[in-house]
Design an enzyme around this catalytic site. Structure first.
Site, mmCIF file in Angstrom:
data_model
loop_
_atom_site.group_PDB
_atom_site.id
_atom_site.type_symbol
_atom_site.label_atom_id
_atom_site.label_comp_id
_atom_site.label_asym_id
_atom_site.label_seq_id
_atom_site.Cartn_x
_atom_site.Cartn_y
_atom_site.Cartn_z
ATOM 1 N N ASP A 66 0.878 -1.325 -0.008
ATOM 2 C CA ASP A 66 -0.027 -0.050 -0.103
ATOM 3 C C ASP A 66 0.788 1.235 -0.098
ATOM 4 O OD1 ASP A 66 -1.835 2.200 0.561
ATOM 5 O OD2 ASP A 66 -2.761 0.728 2.168
ATOM 6 N N VAL A 67 0.636 2.181 -1.003
ATOM 7 C CA VAL A 67 1.423 3.354 -1.058
ATOM 8 C C VAL A 67 1.383 4.381 0.149
ATOM 9 C CG1 VAL A 67 1.904 3.397 -3.531
ATOM 10 C CG2 VAL A 67 -0.082 4.494 -2.563
ATOM 11 N N SER A 145 -1.845 14.867 -13.311
ATOM 12 C CA SER A 145 -2.901 14.697 -14.547
ATOM 13 C C SER A 145 -3.190 16.259 -14.903
ATOM 14 C CB SER A 145 -4.334 14.416 -13.582
ATOM 15 O OG SER A 145 -5.355 14.484 -14.348
ATOM 16 N N TYR A 158 -9.222 15.145 -6.141
ATOM 17 C CA TYR A 158 -8.326 14.742 -7.112
ATOM 18 C C TYR A 158 -7.332 15.818 -7.596
ATOM 19 C CZ TYR A 158 -6.840 11.906 -10.936
ATOM 20 O OH TYR A 158 -6.270 11.198 -12.197
ATOM 21 N N LYS A 162 -3.289 16.319 -7.443
ATOM 22 C CA LYS A 162 -2.466 16.099 -8.531
ATOM 23 C C LYS A 162 -1.777 17.665 -8.730
ATOM 24 C CE LYS A 162 -3.429 12.131 -10.029
ATOM 25 N NZ LYS A 162 -2.350 10.989 -9.889
HETATM 26 P P1 NDP Z 1 -6.559 2.515 -12.566
HETATM 27 O O1 NDP Z 1 -7.447 2.460 -11.343
HETATM 28 O O2 NDP Z 1 -6.776 1.392 -13.618
HETATM 29 O O3 NDP Z 1 -5.010 1.818 -11.688
HETATM 30 C C1 NDP Z 1 -4.575 2.330 -10.599
HETATM 31 C C2 NDP Z 1 -3.948 1.412 -9.596
HETATM 32 O O4 NDP Z 1 -3.474 1.822 -8.450
HETATM 33 C C3 NDP Z 1 -5.039 0.163 -9.512
HETATM 34 O O5 NDP Z 1 -4.314 -0.974 -9.758
HETATM 35 C C4 NDP Z 1 -4.995 0.453 -7.813
HETATM 36 O O6 NDP Z 1 -5.630 -0.568 -7.320
HETATM 37 C C5 NDP Z 1 -3.901 0.856 -7.466
HETATM 38 N N1 NDP Z 1 -4.161 1.454 -5.939
HETATM 39 C C6 NDP Z 1 -4.940 2.119 -5.713
HETATM 40 N N2 NDP Z 1 -4.824 2.527 -4.212
HETATM 41 C C7 NDP Z 1 -3.420 1.847 -4.026
HETATM 42 C C8 NDP Z 1 -2.832 2.107 -2.927
HETATM 43 N N3 NDP Z 1 -3.217 2.718 -1.656
HETATM 44 N N4 NDP Z 1 -1.398 1.445 -2.959
HETATM 45 C C9 NDP Z 1 -1.127 0.821 -4.066
HETATM 46 N N5 NDP Z 1 -1.798 0.798 -5.191
HETATM 47 C C10 NDP Z 1 -3.037 1.254 -4.975
HETATM 48 O O7 NDP Z 1 -5.985 3.940 -12.832
HETATM 49 P P2 NDP Z 1 -5.340 4.567 -14.236
HETATM 50 O O8 NDP Z 1 -4.373 3.534 -14.808
HETATM 51 O O9 NDP Z 1 -6.340 5.011 -15.045
HETATM 52 O O10 NDP Z 1 -4.531 5.518 -13.600
HETATM 53 C C11 NDP Z 1 -3.164 5.460 -13.283
HETATM 54 C C12 NDP Z 1 -2.581 6.757 -12.870
HETATM 55 O O11 NDP Z 1 -2.680 7.792 -13.593
HETATM 56 C C13 NDP Z 1 -3.187 7.479 -11.406
HETATM 57 O O12 NDP Z 1 -2.591 8.063 -10.669
HETATM 58 C C14 NDP Z 1 -4.327 8.386 -12.197
HETATM 59 O O13 NDP Z 1 -4.719 9.091 -11.447
HETATM 60 C C15 NDP Z 1 -3.531 8.712 -13.197
HETATM 61 N N6 NDP Z 1 -4.313 9.304 -14.368
HETATM 62 C C16 NDP Z 1 -4.990 8.807 -15.167
HETATM 63 C C17 NDP Z 1 -5.822 9.307 -16.144
HETATM 64 C C18 NDP Z 1 -6.717 8.541 -16.891
HETATM 65 O O14 NDP Z 1 -7.576 9.096 -17.915
HETATM 66 N N7 NDP Z 1 -7.040 7.175 -16.691
HETATM 67 C C19 NDP Z 1 -5.853 10.753 -16.477
HETATM 68 C C20 NDP Z 1 -4.808 11.418 -15.661
HETATM 69 C C21 NDP Z 1 -3.899 10.798 -14.761
HETATM 70 P P3 NDP Z 1 -7.198 -0.890 -6.787
HETATM 71 O O15 NDP Z 1 -7.892 -0.190 -7.723
HETATM 72 O O16 NDP Z 1 -7.515 -2.280 -6.700
HETATM 73 O O17 NDP Z 1 -7.228 0.097 -5.520
#
Ligand code: NDP
Length: 250
Positions: A66-67, A145, A158, A162
């Protein structure tokens, strides 16, 4: 397969179990880096991805962490060093959304997003920084973002997280530049993943209308920017924010 420009490098990617993080892991591994794929809720995805990378001839290790936990992220750093001999790249990608208008947003939804998205970047960075500065080599890439720069109705928590990442990125960049450690951010626009699949068709159509490039982004668009910042050609770039938005938000 891209050229193996990252051979001999070790990377940690947070939230690597799916979406953009998973594509970043594949891209860094294809470039020759050994990758610690970390995730919390999607650990099973991280495990499968590490196996996929192994099958493709790369090197990967899945770690459940967990981050927001310094103890767990310090353990990730220790295990990565033991397995791969160092930590050269950290990609702070884990992130969550809890969207609502500020008037309706609960304190819990505010706190949850700030905790994972902003505190998580601080914790994960803190966990690797001593190793990187001692090595006199390191690349930190934070996934922010575009809404951290231009705001977005319904995403007060959010976009604040960011924007915070961008300020943090510049501060870290100034603290460790003399040790040959760079710290940059990427500000993606609308990228097609599970996170954005939740949006209604109406919202998606409105977003598409303001993207000059005329299409939504792909995880690979973000991963290629990470690869650039992690590579040798970007050694003199630090404290910078690269927009990967198809021109949205110019
Ligand atoms: P996803 O939700 O598909 O992936 C994010 C991952 O982070 C998931 O596997 C999630 O697991 C994991 N995660 C969440 N909380 C924790 C935690 N406490 N510790 C470790 N891992 C954790 O998101 P995206 O791939 O779409 O996004 C990735 C990044 O890009 C994020 O930071 C997002 O804000 C950023 N971003 C995305 C955009 C988009 O359009 N998709 C646009 C701009 C930025 P789980 O879901 O099970 O908690």
């Amino acid at each position: 397969m891209s050229d193996r420009i990252l051979s001999g490098q070790a990377a940690i990617v947070t939230g690597g179990g799916r979406g953009i993080g998973a594509e970043i892991c594949r891209t860094l591994a294809d470039a020759g880096a050994a990758v610690a794929v970390t995730d919390w809720g999607r650990y099973e995805g991280a495990r499968q991805l590490a196996a996929e990378i192994d099958t493709r001839g790369g090197t990967a290790l899945a770690i459940k962490a967990d981050v927001t936990s310094l103890e767990q992220m310090s353990d990730v750093a220790t295990r990565t060093k033991e397995a791969f001999g160092g930590i050269h790249i950290l990609v702070n990608n884990a992130g969550i959304t809890r969207d609502n208008l500020v008037m309706r947003m609960s304190e819990d939804d505010w706190a949850a997003v700030i905790n994972v998205n902003l505190k998580g970047v601080f914790i994960s960075t803190k966990a690797v920084l001593r190793t990187m500065t001692k090595q006199r080599a390191g690349r930190i890439v934070n996934i922010a973002s575009i809404v951290g720069q231009i705001g977005n109705a319904g995403q007060g928590n959010y976009s604040a997280s960011k924007a915070g990442i961008i300020g943090f990125t510049k501060s870290v960049a100034k603290e460790v530049a003399s040790r040959n450690v760079t710290c940059n951010a990427i500000a993606p626009g609308f990228i097609q993943t599970a996170m954005t699949d939740q949006l209604t068709d109406e919202v998606k159509e409105k977003m598409l209308a303001v993207i000059p490039r005329g299409r939504f982004g792909l995880p690979s668009d973000v991963a290629q920017a990470v690869l650039f910042l992690a590579g040798t050609g970007a050694g003199y770039i630090t404290g910078h924010v690269i927009q990967v938005t198809g021109g949205m938000g110019m």
